[in-house]
Design a protein around this motif. Structure first.
Motif, PDB file in Angstrom:
ATOM      1  N   PRO A 218     126.163-112.042  -9.961  1.00 60.97           N
ATOM      2  CA  PRO A 218     127.558-112.433 -10.199  1.00 60.97           C
ATOM      3  C   PRO A 218     127.667-113.932 -10.485  1.00 60.97           C
ATOM      4  O   PRO A 218     127.085-114.758  -9.778  1.00 60.97           O
ATOM      5  N   LEU A 219     128.405-114.252 -11.526  1.00 57.71           N
ATOM      6  CA  LEU A 219     128.637-115.632 -11.935  1.00 57.71           C
ATOM      7  C   LEU A 219     130.116-115.932 -11.843  1.00 57.71           C
ATOM      8  O   LEU A 219     130.944-115.230 -12.435  1.00 57.71           O
ATOM      9  N   ARG A 220     130.454-116.988 -11.105  1.00 55.10           N
ATOM     10  CA  ARG A 220     131.834-117.463 -11.066  1.00 55.10           C
ATOM     11  C   ARG A 220     131.939-118.695 -11.948  1.00 55.10           C
ATOM     12  O   ARG A 220     131.309-119.733 -11.675  1.00 55.10           O
ATOM     13  N   GLU A 221     132.702-118.586 -13.012  1.00 52.73           N
ATOM     14  CA  GLU A 221     132.903-119.695 -13.934  1.00 52.73           C
ATOM     15  C   GLU A 221     134.117-120.504 -13.495  1.00 52.73           C
ATOM     16  O   GLU A 221     135.181-119.936 -13.209  1.00 52.73           O
ATOM     17  N   LEU A 222     133.948-121.820 -13.427  1.00 56.35           N
ATOM     18  CA  LEU A 222     134.999-122.697 -12.932  1.00 56.35           C
ATOM     19  C   LEU A 222     135.565-123.500 -14.102  1.00 56.35           C
ATOM     20  O   LEU A 222     134.924-124.440 -14.591  1.00 56.35           O
ATOM     21  N   PRO A 223     136.755-123.153 -14.564  1.00 55.22           N
ATOM     22  CA  PRO A 223     137.332-123.820 -15.737  1.00 55.22           C
ATOM     23  C   PRO A 223     137.525-125.313 -15.518  1.00 55.22           C
ATOM     24  O   PRO A 223     138.039-125.756 -14.480  1.00 55.22           O
ATOM     25  N   GLY A 224     137.079-126.104 -16.490  1.00 56.45           N
ATOM     26  CA  GLY A 224     137.292-127.540 -16.466  1.00 56.45           C
ATOM     27  C   GLY A 224     136.418-128.311 -15.506  1.00 56.45           C
ATOM     28  O   GLY A 224     136.576-129.520 -15.363  1.00 56.45           O
ATOM     29  N   VAL A 225     135.476-127.640 -14.851  1.00 60.45           N
ATOM     30  CA  VAL A 225     134.619-128.290 -13.857  1.00 60.45           C
ATOM     31  C   VAL A 225     133.330-128.756 -14.522  1.00 60.45           C
ATOM     32  O   VAL A 225     132.724-128.024 -15.313  1.00 60.45           O
ATOM     33  N   GLY A 226     132.902-129.979 -14.190  1.00 63.17           N
ATOM     34  CA  GLY A 226     131.684-130.540 -14.736  1.00 63.17           C
ATOM     35  C   GLY A 226     130.494-130.365 -13.807  1.00 63.17           C
ATOM     36  O   GLY A 226     130.550-129.645 -12.795  1.00 63.17           O
ATOM     37  N   HIS A 227     129.418-131.058 -14.132  1.00 64.30           N
ATOM     38  CA  HIS A 227     128.141-130.845 -13.460  1.00 64.30           C
ATOM     39  C   HIS A 227     128.134-131.350 -12.022  1.00 64.30           C
ATOM     40  O   HIS A 227     127.616-130.676 -11.125  1.00 64.30           O
ATOM     41  N   PHE A 228     128.689-132.528 -11.784  1.00 65.08           N
ATOM     42  CA  PHE A 228     128.551-133.163 -10.477  1.00 65.08           C
ATOM     43  C   PHE A 228     129.651-132.777  -9.492  1.00 65.08           C
ATOM     44  O   PHE A 228     129.495-132.993  -8.286  1.00 65.08           O
ATOM     45  N   ALA A 229     130.725-132.195  -9.985  1.00 63.48           N
ATOM     46  CA  ALA A 229     131.807-131.786  -9.084  1.00 63.48           C
ATOM     47  C   ALA A 229     131.342-130.764  -8.062  1.00 63.48           C
ATOM     48  O   ALA A 229     131.879-130.695  -6.950  1.00 63.48           O
ATOM     49  N   LEU A 230     130.322-129.979  -8.401  1.00 62.21           N
ATOM     50  CA  LEU A 230     129.861-128.927  -7.501  1.00 62.21           C
ATOM     51  C   LEU A 230     129.141-129.461  -6.272  1.00 62.21           C
ATOM     52  O   LEU A 230     128.948-128.725  -5.295  1.00 62.21           O
ATOM     53  N   ILE A 231     128.720-130.722  -6.291  1.00 59.93           N
ATOM     54  CA  ILE A 231     128.094-131.309  -5.100  1.00 59.93           C
ATOM     55  C   ILE A 231     128.964-132.413  -4.498  1.00 59.93           C
ATOM     56  O   ILE A 231     128.493-133.162  -3.634  1.00 59.93           O
ATOM     57  N   ASP A 232     130.207-132.469  -4.924  1.00 60.42           N
ATOM     58  CA  ASP A 232     131.110-133.536  -4.473  1.00 60.42           C
ATOM     59  C   ASP A 232     132.168-132.962  -3.539  1.00 60.42           C
ATOM     60  O   ASP A 232     133.064-132.231  -3.972  1.00 60.42           O
ATOM     61  N   PRO A 233     132.100-133.270  -2.244  1.00 54.53           N
ATOM     62  CA  PRO A 233     133.094-132.740  -1.305  1.00 54.53           C
ATOM     63  C   PRO A 233     134.513-133.223  -1.569  1.00 54.53           C
ATOM     64  O   PRO A 233     135.462-132.646  -1.021  1.00 54.53           O
ATOM     65  N   LEU A 234     134.671-134.252  -2.398  1.00 49.33           N
ATOM     66  CA  LEU A 234     136.001-134.747  -2.729  1.00 49.33           C
ATOM     67  C   LEU A 234     136.588-134.079  -3.965  1.00 49.33           C
ATOM     68  O   LEU A 234     137.730-134.351  -4.330  1.00 49.33           O
ATOM     69  N   SER A 235     135.837-133.218  -4.603  1.00 44.37           N
ATOM     70  CA  SER A 235     136.313-132.580  -5.833  1.00 44.37           C
ATOM     71  C   SER A 235     137.120-131.329  -5.526  1.00 44.37           C
ATOM     72  O   SER A 235     137.001-130.728  -4.449  1.00 44.37           O
ATOM     73  N   GLY A 236     137.906-130.914  -6.483  1.00 41.84           N
ATOM     74  CA  GLY A 236     138.674-129.685  -6.332  1.00 41.84           C
ATOM     75  C   GLY A 236     137.823-128.442  -6.318  1.00 41.84           C
ATOM     76  O   GLY A 236     138.284-127.367  -5.910  1.00 41.84           O
ATOM     77  N   ALA A 237     136.565-128.559  -6.743  1.00 37.51           N
ATOM     78  CA  ALA A 237     135.667-127.408  -6.769  1.00 37.51           C
ATOM     79  C   ALA A 237     135.008-127.144  -5.420  1.00 37.51           C
ATOM     80  O   ALA A 237     134.446-126.062  -5.206  1.00 37.51           O
ATOM     81  N   TRP A 238     135.065-128.105  -4.507  1.00 40.32           N
ATOM     82  CA  TRP A 238     134.325-127.974  -3.257  1.00 40.32           C
ATOM     83  C   TRP A 238     134.717-126.755  -2.427  1.00 40.32           C
ATOM     84  O   TRP A 238     133.830-126.065  -1.888  1.00 40.32           O
ATOM     85  N   PRO A 239     135.990-126.408  -2.272  1.00 43.72           N
ATOM     86  CA  PRO A 239     136.314-125.205  -1.512  1.00 43.72           C
ATOM     87  C   PRO A 239     135.664-123.948  -2.080  1.00 43.72           C
ATOM     88  O   PRO A 239     135.285-123.046  -1.316  1.00 43.72           O
ATOM     89  N   THR A 240     135.494-123.889  -3.402  1.00 47.37           N
ATOM     90  CA  THR A 240     134.831-122.740  -4.013  1.00 47.37           C
ATOM     91  C   THR A 240     133.355-122.709  -3.645  1.00 47.37           C
ATOM     92  O   THR A 240     132.771-121.636  -3.450  1.00 47.37           O
ATOM     93  N   VAL A 241     132.736-123.883  -3.558  1.00 46.34           N
ATOM     94  CA  VAL A 241     131.345-123.960  -3.128  1.00 46.34           C
ATOM     95  C   VAL A 241     131.201-123.426  -1.703  1.00 46.34           C
ATOM     96  O   VAL A 241     130.300-122.620  -1.409  1.00 46.34           O
ATOM     97  N   LEU A 242     132.075-123.839  -0.815  1.00 47.99           N
ATOM     98  CA  LEU A 242     132.018-123.339   0.572  1.00 47.99           C
ATOM     99  C   LEU A 242     132.242-121.832   0.621  1.00 47.99           C
ATOM    100  O   LEU A 242     131.585-121.116   1.402  1.00 47.99           O
ATOM    101  N   ASP A 243     133.133-121.325  -0.208  1.00 50.06           N
ATOM    102  CA  ASP A 243     133.420-119.887  -0.209  1.00 50.06           C
ATOM    103  C   ASP A 243     132.220-119.069  -0.678  1.00 50.06           C
ATOM    104  O   ASP A 243     132.110-117.878  -0.369  1.00 50.06           O
ATOM    105  N   ALA A 244     131.318-119.695  -1.440  1.00 51.79           N
ATOM    106  CA  ALA A 244     130.152-118.973  -1.958  1.00 51.79           C
ATOM    107  C   ALA A 244     129.097-118.745  -0.895  1.00 51.79           C
ATOM    108  O   ALA A 244     128.205-117.903  -1.073  1.00 51.79           O
ATOM    109  N   LEU A 245     129.180-119.473   0.220  1.00 51.31           N
ATOM    110  CA  LEU A 245     128.191-119.299   1.291  1.00 51.31           C
ATOM    111  C   LEU A 245     128.514-118.044   2.109  1.00 51.31           C
ATOM    112  O   LEU A 245     129.635-117.882   2.576  1.00 51.31           O
ATOM    113  N   PRO A 246     127.551-117.156   2.267  1.00 58.31           N
ATOM    114  CA  PRO A 246     127.816-115.975   3.106  1.00 58.31           C
ATOM    115  C   PRO A 246     128.049-116.370   4.548  1.00 58.31           C
ATOM    116  O   PRO A 246     127.390-117.268   5.076  1.00 58.31           O
TER     117      PRO A 246
END
Length: 247
Positions: A218-246
């Motif tokens: 399964p792939l979750r595509e994040l609209p408008g998100v760049g490469h480094f936002a996924l490791i940045d706890p201050l980004s809007g993408a961070w809650p999605t990263v946490l949700d991906a952890l079982p």
């Protein structure tokens, strides 16, 4: 959504301890501990296109945020291209050795088995490591991972980083690509989840799309998100990263 490289140099709290898993100076694991005991373990494999210019220190903000969220966080270092012993097979040997050593090294601190999360080149290493018969994992999370090495080579990502990792092009070292490319290996036994931003200008989202299509992950595509936002706890993408952890 902004995607700043500033996260790579942002100050973060130091690890609570650093453990050794081998004789080389890079055979170390930084560990950050949460406030509660018996917490789940997340192993973070850092990115940087497998190059020695990038080490585990740039994951400090991410690791601190994961610990604050209640996880034991282990970040192993490994030899990388541009330094002696890095590339094929040293980089792969190091990641395998680190993961195999963790049950005994981290027994006092974390419940096992872990979830392995990797970003960019670390995403590749995380999924590759999970295909090993000895892997004992609860899950794998790839953040903008380099999961199709043939595509990475064809696209000449980061000026030939995949070819440098494996010591040649797919035509020159086909056996190495066959052994190292997650898109050509079996789907790991542990559940695999992929996150990738549609605005990634370092590892195009087509790389994760290729792996997802080939292996049914399964792939979750994040609209408008760049490469480094996924490791940045201050980004809007961070809650999605946490949700991906079982959980």
């Amino acid at each position: 959504m902004t995607d700043s490289r500033e996260v790579l140099t942002r100050p973060a709290s130091p690890p609570d301890l650093t453990l050794s898993y081998g004789p080389h100076p890079d055979h170390v694991i930084d560990v950050r501990l949460p406030s509660r005991s018996e917490a789940p373990l997340v192993v973070v494999l850092h990115g940087g296109f497998w190059r020695s210019a990038y080490d585990r220190r740039h994951t400090g903000p991410m690791a601190s945020a994961l610990a604050a969220a209640g996880y034991v966080v282990a970040i192993p270092e490994y030899r990388r291209t541009g330094q002696e012993g890095g590339g094929w097979p040293g980089t792969f040997d190091d990641v395998a050795a680190a993961l195999d050593a963790m049950p005994s090294l981290l027994e006092p601190y974390a419940a096992m088995p872990p979830v392995v999360m990797g970003h960019s080149a670390g995403g590749h290493l995380a999924v590759w490591a999970a295909t090993r018969p000895s892997a004992r994992l609860r899950g794998v999370v790839s953040l903008a991972g380099c999961l199709d090495l043939l595509m990475c080579s064809d696209l000449n990502l980061d000026d030939g980083a995949a070819d440098l990792l494996l010591g040649g092009s797919p035509a020159e070292v086909p056996d190495r690509y066959a052994a190292a490319d997650p898109a050509r290996l079996a789907l790991p036994a542990a559940p695999v989840r992929l996150l990738h931003g549609t605005s990634d200008d370092r590892v195009p989202i087509e790389v994760s799309r290729s792996y997802a299509a080939r292996r049914g992950a399964p792939l979750r595509e994040l609209p408008g998100v760049g490469h480094f936002a996924l490791i940045d706890p201050l980004s809007g993408a961070w809650p999605t990263v946490l949700d991906a952890l079982p959980r």
